[in-house]
Design a protein around this motif. Structure first.
Motif, PDB file in Angstrom:
ATOM      1  N   GLY A   1      18.925   1.698 -18.850  1.00 49.56           N
ATOM      2  CA  GLY A   1      18.315   0.769 -19.788  1.00 49.56           C
ATOM      3  C   GLY A   1      18.176  -0.631 -19.214  1.00 49.56           C
ATOM      4  O   GLY A   1      17.261  -1.376 -19.570  1.00 49.56           O
ATOM      5  N   ILE A   2      19.080  -0.988 -18.309  1.00 51.74           N
ATOM      6  CA  ILE A   2      18.970  -2.305 -17.687  1.00 51.74           C
ATOM      7  C   ILE A   2      17.727  -2.354 -16.805  1.00 51.74           C
ATOM      8  O   ILE A   2      16.974  -3.325 -16.811  1.00 51.74           O
ATOM      9  CB  ILE A   2      20.235  -2.616 -16.856  1.00 51.74           C
ATOM     10  CG1 ILE A   2      21.441  -2.758 -17.762  1.00 51.74           C
ATOM     11  CG2 ILE A   2      20.035  -3.872 -16.036  1.00 51.74           C
ATOM     12  CD1 ILE A   2      22.713  -3.125 -17.036  1.00 51.74           C
ATOM     13  N   VAL A   3      17.517  -1.279 -16.044  1.00 47.09           N
ATOM     14  CA  VAL A   3      16.359  -1.260 -15.149  1.00 47.09           C
ATOM     15  C   VAL A   3      15.064  -1.307 -15.958  1.00 47.09           C
ATOM     16  O   VAL A   3      14.136  -2.052 -15.626  1.00 47.09           O
ATOM     17  CB  VAL A   3      16.378   0.000 -14.253  1.00 47.09           C
ATOM     18  CG1 VAL A   3      15.152   0.055 -13.386  1.00 47.09           C
ATOM     19  CG2 VAL A   3      17.634   0.005 -13.395  1.00 47.09           C
ATOM     20  N   THR A   4      14.982  -0.519 -17.031  1.00 46.99           N
ATOM     21  CA  THR A   4      13.747  -0.517 -17.816  1.00 46.99           C
ATOM     22  C   THR A   4      13.513  -1.884 -18.453  1.00 46.99           C
ATOM     23  O   THR A   4      12.372  -2.316 -18.584  1.00 46.99           O
ATOM     24  CB  THR A   4      13.759   0.556 -18.923  1.00 46.99           C
ATOM     25  OG1 THR A   4      14.873   0.353 -19.780  1.00 46.99           O
ATOM     26  CG2 THR A   4      13.817   1.942 -18.327  1.00 46.99           C
ATOM     27  N   ALA A   5      14.606  -2.563 -18.824  1.00 44.96           N
ATOM     28  CA  ALA A   5      14.434  -3.889 -19.412  1.00 44.96           C
ATOM     29  C   ALA A   5      13.965  -4.894 -18.364  1.00 44.96           C
ATOM     30  O   ALA A   5      13.069  -5.697 -18.620  1.00 44.96           O
ATOM     31  CB  ALA A   5      15.750  -4.352 -20.036  1.00 44.96           C
ATOM     32  N   ILE A   6      14.563  -4.828 -17.177  1.00 44.84           N
ATOM     33  CA  ILE A   6      14.175  -5.768 -16.126  1.00 44.84           C
ATOM     34  C   ILE A   6      12.714  -5.598 -15.756  1.00 44.84           C
ATOM     35  O   ILE A   6      11.995  -6.564 -15.513  1.00 44.84           O
ATOM     36  CB  ILE A   6      15.060  -5.566 -14.880  1.00 44.84           C
ATOM     37  CG1 ILE A   6      16.479  -6.048 -15.175  1.00 44.84           C
ATOM     38  CG2 ILE A   6      14.498  -6.303 -13.684  1.00 44.84           C
ATOM     39  CD1 ILE A   6      17.437  -5.844 -14.036  1.00 44.84           C
TER      40      ILE A   6
ATOM     41  N   VAL B   1      20.591  12.049 -26.352  1.00 43.89           N
ATOM     42  CA  VAL B   1      20.906  12.508 -25.004  1.00 43.89           C
ATOM     43  C   VAL B   1      21.126  11.350 -24.045  1.00 43.89           C
ATOM     44  O   VAL B   1      21.912  11.430 -23.110  1.00 43.89           O
ATOM     45  CB  VAL B   1      19.739  13.408 -24.526  1.00 43.89           C
ATOM     46  CG1 VAL B   1      19.577  13.388 -23.052  1.00 43.89           C
ATOM     47  CG2 VAL B   1      19.932  14.811 -25.031  1.00 43.89           C
ATOM     48  N   SER B   2      20.442  10.235 -24.296  1.00 42.90           N
ATOM     49  CA  SER B   2      20.459   9.185 -23.276  1.00 42.90           C
ATOM     50  C   SER B   2      20.750   7.796 -23.809  1.00 42.90           C
ATOM     51  O   SER B   2      20.665   6.840 -23.072  1.00 42.90           O
ATOM     52  CB  SER B   2      19.094   9.140 -22.602  1.00 42.90           C
ATOM     53  OG  SER B   2      18.134   8.751 -23.560  1.00 42.90           O
ATOM     54  N   GLY B   3      21.087   7.672 -25.079  1.00 43.36           N
ATOM     55  CA  GLY B   3      21.293   6.330 -25.594  1.00 43.36           C
ATOM     56  C   GLY B   3      19.967   5.642 -25.833  1.00 43.36           C
ATOM     57  O   GLY B   3      18.910   6.237 -25.656  1.00 43.36           O
ATOM     58  N   SER B   4      20.007   4.344 -26.205  1.00 38.48           N
ATOM     59  CA  SER B   4      18.748   3.683 -26.531  1.00 38.48           C
ATOM     60  C   SER B   4      18.164   2.988 -25.318  1.00 38.48           C
ATOM     61  O   SER B   4      18.433   1.827 -25.066  1.00 38.48           O
ATOM     62  CB  SER B   4      18.930   2.705 -27.682  1.00 38.48           C
ATOM     63  OG  SER B   4      20.246   2.204 -27.697  1.00 38.48           O
ATOM     64  N   ILE B   5      17.351   3.746 -24.587  1.00 39.30           N
ATOM     65  CA  ILE B   5      16.664   3.182 -23.425  1.00 39.30           C
ATOM     66  C   ILE B   5      15.477   2.396 -23.955  1.00 39.30           C
ATOM     67  O   ILE B   5      14.616   2.943 -24.628  1.00 39.30           O
ATOM     68  CB  ILE B   5      16.193   4.296 -22.483  1.00 39.30           C
ATOM     69  CG1 ILE B   5      17.397   5.091 -21.985  1.00 39.30           C
ATOM     70  CG2 ILE B   5      15.415   3.726 -21.321  1.00 39.30           C
ATOM     71  CD1 ILE B   5      17.030   6.260 -21.100  1.00 39.30           C
ATOM     72  N   GLY B   6      15.439   1.133 -23.657  1.00 40.62           N
ATOM     73  CA  GLY B   6      14.422   0.271 -24.247  1.00 40.62           C
ATOM     74  C   GLY B   6      13.195   0.102 -23.382  1.00 40.62           C
ATOM     75  O   GLY B   6      13.180   0.438 -22.210  1.00 40.62           O
TER      76      GLY B   6
ATOM     77  N   GLY C   1      27.446   1.435 -21.678  1.00 40.83           N
ATOM     78  CA  GLY C   1      26.486   2.286 -20.981  1.00 40.83           C
ATOM     79  C   GLY C   1      25.610   3.021 -21.967  1.00 40.83           C
ATOM     80  O   GLY C   1      24.392   3.109 -21.774  1.00 40.83           O
ATOM     81  N   TRP C   2      26.191   3.511 -23.044  1.00 42.09           N
ATOM     82  CA  TRP C   2      25.410   4.248 -24.021  1.00 42.09           C
ATOM     83  C   TRP C   2      24.445   3.330 -24.745  1.00 42.09           C
ATOM     84  O   TRP C   2      23.293   3.666 -24.961  1.00 42.09           O
ATOM     85  CB  TRP C   2      26.342   4.940 -25.011  1.00 42.09           C
ATOM     86  CG  TRP C   2      25.692   6.119 -25.633  1.00 42.09           C
ATOM     87  CD1 TRP C   2      25.746   7.394 -25.222  1.00 42.09           C
ATOM     88  CD2 TRP C   2      24.840   6.105 -26.781  1.00 42.09           C
ATOM     89  NE1 TRP C   2      24.992   8.194 -26.036  1.00 42.09           N
ATOM     90  CE2 TRP C   2      24.420   7.430 -26.989  1.00 42.09           C
ATOM     91  CE3 TRP C   2      24.383   5.116 -27.639  1.00 42.09           C
ATOM     92  CZ2 TRP C   2      23.577   7.788 -28.047  1.00 42.09           C
ATOM     93  CZ3 TRP C   2      23.543   5.479 -28.689  1.00 42.09           C
ATOM     94  CH2 TRP C   2      23.158   6.802 -28.868  1.00 42.09           C
ATOM     95  N   LEU C   3      24.937   2.149 -25.143  1.00 42.28           N
ATOM     96  CA  LEU C   3      24.093   1.228 -25.896  1.00 42.28           C
ATOM     97  C   LEU C   3      22.921   0.733 -25.060  1.00 42.28           C
ATOM     98  O   LEU C   3      21.841   0.475 -25.578  1.00 42.28           O
ATOM     99  CB  LEU C   3      24.915   0.038 -26.397  1.00 42.28           C
ATOM    100  CG  LEU C   3      25.938   0.350 -27.479  1.00 42.28           C
ATOM    101  CD1 LEU C   3      26.746  -0.889 -27.797  1.00 42.28           C
ATOM    102  CD2 LEU C   3      25.267   0.859 -28.735  1.00 42.28           C
TER     103      LEU C   3
END
Lengths: 264, 329, 365
Positions: free
Chosen positions: B308-313, B251-256, B178-180
């Protein structure tokens, strides 16, 4: 010539090193104000390096530079940017800026960090585009232009800086003949209206036709400097360029055309 | 200017609506009533427990999402301008890999540091290493910095993977994953505080450097002749961006994809001039991440996706479209 | 011996950070047994190569199996069991078993088959007191999932795993690889992941069925064990207060909880408590704190594992300003279950009994 000049561009024992190698080997010369001076010399003579050093884009190892009485390197950057402009030989961007945007960049030194483009700025941008002959390209993306068109846009950007000293690195490289002549005429007009112009030129004939003065550079040193007709002689050219040169008067202008032939 | 107003309204609307959305059924008026109560006006329509859902869970999370989205977006804009590389993103200098390493140290090795502190230290360390590496062979140029950043990222990622394989067991995989991937699930008021402070401290000054960033369009020499102190500006911009990104990642991990794609999308609408691009990217970034996180926490209700999954999708196809447009134009 | 697959295998298995450890084990002191001739043939034609097995083969002769006295059993009802889609033939009872995960070890200990265990791995916690004497002498192969090489170094003829994922190529080896080496493998049926095999809702008859299967494979009598299990179950006092619970397995920002169809649900049903996440069709699942708070469970079951202790879980609940307001957290209404007992196995009835007693002690004002 030594001693501080109150007008024009002066160099005193200027030494420039790039990655440890001496490129400009302690040159001293003066360029009178409000003239067009051609900087000529073979490839690798140091013309580009000298121009970049004058623009304070490269550090000076030794020596002094001044323009119209002021030490070029001692003044604050923004002041200097309002006074001199450099048109680079090869400069491009991937950003989809319009031509007008690019020329507007030239107003940055006059605006300050928080400033935005004022009406006066837009007028100056318009004049600069007109002078460079690019007024029809104002809304085109710069990424779509040819090399020659881009070069003229960068000239317009330099003009928008309203410089007193204009430095140009091979400004006619990518241009076709009529554009070359137009550009050089523009430089002459600028000189007459109070701008000191120093242009590195590849084409010796253009130098002979349009420059008031020439500075001949070879291996980082000044070989000769002075008024064009007197300095740009066949012998000098022959020595510097290792060719046979003949200076013939142009049938219309009377100024020199340089003809080359190989040495035996 | 019009865009500024429109996007600000969009952001405010996003915040107020996103707070009303969640697995627990709480009516919108009750949500706003609770918030208003906490601001000192009016009684609280909710029981203490349900109120804590709104005030301790949803609101700080939405605010954090907004701040992180804005921070990552403007970091992306700055990185792309400074490195003159349209593929640059805020994580380029090893920042996210370093922060991940710090986070893994806390989550898996049980280091005593607080997670945001450890992540920030990791990011700072990685940045220092990147600049050291870039400067080892002479002048620090943008391309050397980028390459050094890639090397440091790879190193940090390798060490992170090492630690994960060595220590992870059962479902602690989930936590680190989740963090990654980037997740706002743990965003409470301290995290919201960190993110919003970072935006104020680092983001606002960046916002005012629009013209300076414009000057970099044609390279260092151009910028210098336009009166910009290239070295100092680059250092300051990189440091401030690194601080901003480091704070967000801690704060939020690596949101890509936010830092990479949003600048391009906003540039398409308002053009490349940074004086507009910076504040508008911040607004769009904030709204975008708020909605992405809302989707992440409600789409598979009651399970949560890492945002991060949503932003990647969303980000990957958008990036492909942007790329296609560049090629065509 | 093929050099390339061998070096590849060693290359993969040699990295220490894959977390596999081989404790100084008794198996090196044991006589290394040569498998019977038919298995040698199978081994010789297999792809995977292990140096230790080769060395073992070349050194020793056949040895008799050690271990418990096999009870003579009537002819088995079936000649093979379908275990999570893999056929486990019922032939001679296994003599050398490697167990992975506590549920497997404890199943064998409960059936009196502790002496057949030649190695354990990935144990989740200490065994209950009644078996600690037997368990003390069991060789530990690895703290986590053992590598195939480590498993094979114990020269088992049967590998009994608690999770299907234990049988992976970078784990104990795929079930087909092991079968090719003549080693039967078995997964606790309640842990099967495929829809056709996963119990739609775990019940005690599923656990009884596993006991039956294991007893059949090992040719032992399971009636005593079954009787004990049923007796314990019958003695569990179901709570009638209509309480609800959260089964908190792990996690901090995202809680991982016992959901609707696995052992947690079974245990909660048995003790008469409603699972707030009981509608989720999974054994365990990730959840979110908002839903927990909205449900406001009366008690919280804390799974105590060495990597996620009950103290850590309490801290997570208390540090989160939202969950700190839950009645269960404010009043410390916690029920504790050791991790090893929280997965389906012989300890499930014990876990239910223990939790029922803890629950009885809880008062609600």
């Amino acid at each position: 010539m030594t001693g501080e000049l109150s007008t024009g561009l002066g160099l005193d024992r200027v030494l420039v090193k790039v990655d440890g190698t001496i490129i400009i080997d302690g040159i001293t010369c003066a360029i009178p104000q409000n003239t067009v001076t051609a900087l000529i010399g073979p490839n690798g003579a140091g013309k580009s390096t000298l121009l970049h050093t004058l623009a304070a884009a490269l550090p000076l190892a030794e020596g002094r530079l001044w323009f119209n009485g002021s030490d070029l390197l001692a003044m604050p950057r923004r002041t200097r940017a309002r006074m001199l402009a450099l048109v680079e030989q090869d400069s491009s961007t991937e950003l989809p800026l319009t031509v007008a945007d690019v020329v507007a960049l030239g107003r940055i030194p006059h605006q300050g960090a928080f400033g935005d483009i004022s009406l006066a700025d837009r007028e100056i941008v318009g004049h600069a585009l007109l002078a460079a002959g690019m007024q029809d390209f104002a809304n085109r993306a710069i990424t779509g232009l040819s090399g020659g068109e881009r070069q003229r846009v960068l000239l317009a950007r330099a003009l928008a800086q309203e410089p007193r000293l204009l430095l140009l690195d091979e400004p006619t490289n990518h241009l076709d003949v009529s554009a070359q002549l137009t550009t050089l005429n523009l430089l002459r007009t600028l000189a007459e209206s109070g701008v000191t112009v120093l242009a590195a030129l590849h084409d010796l004939t253009l130098a002979a036709q349009y420059a008031d003065h020439v500075i001949v550079l070879n291996h980082g040193s000044v070989v000769a400097a002075g008024p064009t007709a007197a300095t740009l002689t066949a012998e000098l050219i022959g020595t510097v360029y290792q060719v046979h040169a003949d200076v013939i008067p142009h049938p219309r202008t009377g100024r020199g055309i340089i003809a080359f032939s190989p040495r035996e | 200017m019009l865009w500024f107003i429109v996007l600000s309204v969009v952001l405010i609307t996003s915040v107020t609506v996103a707070v009303t959305i969640g697995p627990a059924t709480i009516t919108a008026p009750d949500v706003w009533g609770s918030i208003v109560h906490h601001l000192g006006l009016g009684a609280n329509p909710l029981s203490p427990l349900r109120d804590s859902i709104v005030w301790e869970l949803r609101l700080p999370r939405v605010l954090t999402a907004g701040a992180v989205g804005a921070g990552l977006a403007i970091s992306g804009v700055v990185m792309q301008a400074i490195t003159r590389n349209p593929l640059a993103d805020p994580y380029l200098l090893g920042l996210s890999s370093g922060a991940s390493l710090g986070a893994v140290a806390v989550l898996l090795l049980g280091s005593a540091l607080l997670l945001p502190v450890a992540a920030f230290l990791g990011a700072a360390l990685a940045l220092a290493l990147t600049l050291l590496l870039a400067g080892m062979f002479g002048r620090i140029t943008p391309s050397r910095t980028v390459l050094a950043g890639i090397a440091v990222s790879a190193l940090a990622a390798a060490i992170t993977s090492l630690i994960i394989f060595w220590t992870v067991t059962g479902d602690s995989y989930r936590e680190i994953l989740g963090w990654l991937l980037g997740s706002l699930a743990g965003a409470r008021w301290p995290e919201a505080g960190i993110a919003c402070s970072a935006i104020l401290v680092a983001g606002i000054p960046i916002m005012f450097s629009g013209r300076t960033l414009d000057a970099f369009a044609f390279g260092d020499t151009s910028a210098a002749t336009l009166g910009v102190n290239v070295q100092r500006t680059r250092w300051i911009m990189l440091t401030v961006t690194a601080l901003l990104t480091g704070a967000m990642v801690s704060v939020s991990g690596s949101i890509g994809f936010v830092g990479l794609v949003l600048p391009h999308a906003v540039r398409l609408i308002v053009g490349p001039r940074h004086r507009l691009l910076l504040p508008l990217s911040a607004l769009v970034g904030a709204s975008f991440l708020i909605w992405a996180d809302t989707a992440a926490r409600t789409f598979f209700d009651p399970r949560e996706l890492p945002v991060g999954i949503v932003t990647a999708i969303i980000g990957a196809p958008v990036f492909a479209v942007l790329l296609a447009r560049r090629v065509r134009s | 011996m093929e050099a390339t697959p061998f070096t590849g295998l060693v290359g993969v298995q040699a990295f220490p950070f894959l977390g596999r450890q081989v404790a100084p084990s008794d198996c090196s002191a044991d006589t290394l047994m040569q498998p019977c001739p038919s298995e040698v043939f199978v081994f010789a034609v297999s792809r995977t190569v292990v140096v230790l097995s080769v060395a073992a083969l070349s050194l020793t002769g056949c040895a008799a199996g050690s271990g418990g006295t096999p009870t003579p059993t009537p002819t088995p009802a079936a000649s093979a069991i379908d275990n999570c889609g893999v056929s486990v033939p019922i032939t001679s009872p296994p003599q050398r078993v490697v167990t992975i995960k506590s549920t497997s070890t404890e199943m064998l200990l409960a059936l009196g088959l502790g002496d057949r265990i030649v190695g354990t791995a990935f144990q989740d916690g200490p065994v209950p007191a009644r078996w600690s004497a037997d368990a003390a002498s069991l060789p530990v192969l690895a703290d986590k999932v053992p590598s195939q090489e480590v498993v094979l170094s114990a020269t088992p003829d049967f590998v009994y795993a608690g999770w299907e994922s234990n049988f992976s190529a970078d784990g104990a080896g795929t079930r087909s690889d092991l079968a090719a080496l003549g080693i039967r493998s078995y997964v606790s049926p309640s842990a099967c992941k495929e829809a056709a095999y996963q119990p739609s809702k775990l019940s005690f008859s599923d656990i009884d069925a596993e006991i039956n299967q294991v007893a059949e494979i090992f040719s032992v009598d399971d009636s005593t064990l079954l009787a004990n299990q049923h007796a314990t179950l019958a003695g569990v006092a179901k709570d009638t207060r209509g309480l609800s619970a959260l089964w908190f397995s792990s996690g901090s920002s995202v809680p991982y909880i016992g959901a609707g169809i696995g052992a947690p649900q079974l245990i909660l049903d048995t003790i008469g408590v409603r699972n707030i996440a009981g509608d989720i069709k999974d054994t365990w699942a990730p959840y979110n704190w908002e839903s927990v708070i909205a449900a406001n469970p009366d008690v919280i079951v804390l799974v105590d594992a060495s990597w996620s202790t009950k103290e850590k879980k309490i801290k997570v609940l208390e540090d989160n300003p939202a969950t700190a307001k839950l009645d269960a957290v404010k009043n410390h209404r916690y029920l504790v279950v050791p991790f090893a007992a929280s997965e389906a196995g012989v300890r499930t009835v014990d876990a239910a009994e223990d939790l029922a007693q803890q629950l009885k002690a809880q008062t609600f004002g």
